[in-house]
Design an enzyme around this catalytic site. Structure first.
Site, PDB file in Angstrom:
ATOM      1  N   GLY A  13     -39.204  42.074  62.219  1.00  0.00           N
ATOM      2  CA  GLY A  13     -39.286  41.456  62.530  1.00  0.00           C
ATOM      3  C   GLY A  13     -41.178  40.966  62.970  1.00  0.00           C
ATOM      4  O   GLY A  13     -41.070  39.818  61.159  1.00  0.00           O
ATOM      5  N   ILE A  85     -46.129  50.682  67.023  1.00  0.00           N
ATOM      6  CA  ILE A  85     -44.912  51.029  67.886  1.00  0.00           C
ATOM      7  C   ILE A  85     -44.846  51.384  68.903  1.00  0.00           C
ATOM      8  O   ILE A  85     -46.624  51.451  69.451  1.00  0.00           O
ATOM      9  CB  ILE A  85     -44.257  52.782  67.950  1.00  0.00           C
ATOM     10  CG1 ILE A  85     -45.633  53.647  67.426  1.00  0.00           C
ATOM     11  CG2 ILE A  85     -43.913  53.093  65.910  1.00  0.00           C
ATOM     12  CD1 ILE A  85     -45.638  54.768  67.183  1.00  0.00           C
ATOM     13  N   ASP A  88     -43.664  53.171  75.850  1.00  0.00           N
ATOM     14  CA  ASP A  88     -43.688  52.734  76.910  1.00  0.00           C
ATOM     15  C   ASP A  88     -43.049  54.254  77.987  1.00  0.00           C
ATOM     16  O   ASP A  88     -41.688  54.564  77.893  1.00  0.00           O
ATOM     17  CB  ASP A  88     -43.054  51.282  77.531  1.00  0.00           C
ATOM     18  CG  ASP A  88     -43.754  50.298  76.782  1.00  0.00           C
ATOM     19  OD1 ASP A  88     -44.431  50.656  75.707  1.00  0.00           O
ATOM     20  OD2 ASP A  88     -42.684  49.504  76.758  1.00  0.00           O
ATOM     21  N   GLN A 144     -48.240  51.176  79.817  1.00  0.00           N
ATOM     22  CA  GLN A 144     -48.429  50.833  78.126  1.00  0.00           C
ATOM     23  C   GLN A 144     -50.191  51.621  77.938  1.00  0.00           C
ATOM     24  O   GLN A 144     -50.310  50.532  77.168  1.00  0.00           O
ATOM     25  CB  GLN A 144     -48.122  49.212  77.365  1.00  0.00           C
ATOM     26  CG  GLN A 144     -47.373  49.358  77.510  1.00  0.00           C
ATOM     27  CD  GLN A 144     -46.881  47.834  76.411  1.00  0.00           C
ATOM     28  OE1 GLN A 144     -47.295  47.303  76.795  1.00  0.00           O
ATOM     29  NE2 GLN A 144     -45.991  47.993  75.255  1.00  0.00           N
ATOM     30  N   TYR A 147     -50.170  52.005  74.563  1.00  0.00           N
ATOM     31  CA  TYR A 147     -50.387  51.223  73.249  1.00  0.00           C
ATOM     32  C   TYR A 147     -51.271  50.408  73.987  1.00  0.00           C
ATOM     33  O   TYR A 147     -51.990  49.807  73.049  1.00  0.00           O
ATOM     34  CB  TYR A 147     -48.937  50.525  74.503  1.00  0.00           C
ATOM     35  CG  TYR A 147     -48.967  49.192  73.133  1.00  0.00           C
ATOM     36  CD1 TYR A 147     -48.106  49.202  71.813  1.00  0.00           C
ATOM     37  CD2 TYR A 147     -48.935  47.808  73.175  1.00  0.00           C
ATOM     38  CE1 TYR A 147     -47.540  48.423  71.145  1.00  0.00           C
ATOM     39  CE2 TYR A 147     -48.582  46.672  72.632  1.00  0.00           C
ATOM     40  CZ  TYR A 147     -48.109  47.070  71.274  1.00  0.00           C
ATOM     41  OH  TYR A 147     -47.421  45.955  70.214  1.00  0.00           O
TER      42      TYR A 147
END
Ligand code: CAA
Ligand code: NAP
Length: 241
Positions: A13, A85, A88, A144, A147
């Site tokens: 990534g 990571i 969701d 999210q 996150y």
């Protein structure tokens, strides 16, 4: 002597592109990963960059892994806290486990990555700390809460470290990528990506990992020393702070 860079989550990534870009700039690079041995082996085979496996959420494992890298390559002067990571879910469906996993990895993991390296940077009076935050730490995002909270927290880490490190020759900066074409984004249901995400990106496309890696190489360079506590947004004009 070559400068030594650590890139967490550096085997695939965005992290893979960062590891390669720093190697191309002449750094000795160590890339870490969590569990995908096959991808890490292929990455080392293709690039010659050594990989190290530990969970960034584990402080003792981070400390031991960093000590091993410094024994192998020398003192780390550039650390890129990239591993992260998603888990969701709309808030009403989000479990405490989904909250904790993301906090442990994306926020505590950043502490665990920088903290063992910081004293050496202070002693040597030089360091570059770069944290990969997110557009969704700046603006929030449906699904999210976990996150977005961690990525906003990462910006707080950087702004505080910048003030603590400035007189010791250490800079700490963040990059807030928009949506970049990696496995993390490919995990979004296609229908959601096409109907809810891409239409909100004025550039009309996902970003490339290399577009983030170039920002890292810029911030890591020796002549970026007066850029400290900053956030670089690279998001195709999706959001302005
Ligand atoms: N805005 C407004 N409404 C939205 C929405 C959005 N962005 N996304 C979904 N919804 C709506 C749907 O249209 C649907 O509405 P209806 O009930 O009226 O049909 C409803 O929310 C879906 O609710 P569900 O309870 O069925 O949701 P779900 O359990 O299927 O989960 C989700 C939904 C997990 C949030 C899914 O929509 C999703 O994955 N969204 C993408 C979230 C996202 O952007 N993640 C980024 C991952 S990449 C990354 O994080 C990198 C980075 O830093 C940029
Ligand atoms: P990715 O493709 O899913 O790769 C994640 C990398 O992090 C992998 O190398 C993975 O190792 C490693 N990793 C994950 N959890 C770890 C843990 N607990 N300990 C150690 N390593 C761990 O993700 P990406 O899209 O490149 O994202 C990289 C960073 O950029 C993340 O912090 C993400 O939040 C941020 N970001 C991404 C986007 C985007 O659109 N892609 C946008 C903004 C910000 P394994 O290979 O072993 O799994």
């Amino acid at each position: 002597m070559a400068r030594v860079a650590l890139v967490t989550g550096g085997s695939r990534g965005i992290g893979e592109a960062i590891s390669k870009a720093l190697k191309a700039e002449g750094y000795d690079v160590a890339a870490t990963y969590a569990g995908n041995d096959e991808k890490a082996a292929a990455f080392t085979e293709a690039t010659g960059i050594k990989t190290y496996k530990w969970n960034v959420a584990d402080y003792e494992a981070s400390k031991a892994g960093i000590a091993q890298i410094e024994a192998d390559l020398g003192p780390i002067d550039t650390v890129v806290a990239n591993a992260g990571i998603t888990r969701d879910a709309p808030f009403h469906k989000m479990s405490p486990e989904q909250w904790k996993e993301v906090v442990d990895t994306n926020l505590t993991g950043v502490f665990n990555t920088i903290h063992p390296i910081w004293p050496g940077m202070r002693e040597r009076k030089f360091g570059r700390v770069i944290v990969i935050s997110s557009i969704n730490g700046q603006k929030g995002q449906f699904g999210q809460v976990n996150y977005a909270a961690t990525k906003a927290g990462d910006l707080g880490i950087v702004k505080s470290l910048a003030q603590e490190g400035a007189r010791a020759g250490i800079t700490a900066n963040a990059i807030c990528p928009g949506y970049i074409g990696t496995e993390m984004v490919r995990a979004i249901p296609e229908e959601v990506l096409n109907s809810k995400i891409i239409p909100q990106i004025p550039a009309g496309r996902l970003g490339e990992p290399e577009e983030i890696a170039r920002c890292v190489a810029f911030l890591a360079s020796e002549d970026s020393g007066f850029i400290n506590g900053s956030t670089i947004s690279a998001n195709g004009a999706q959001f302005f702070v």
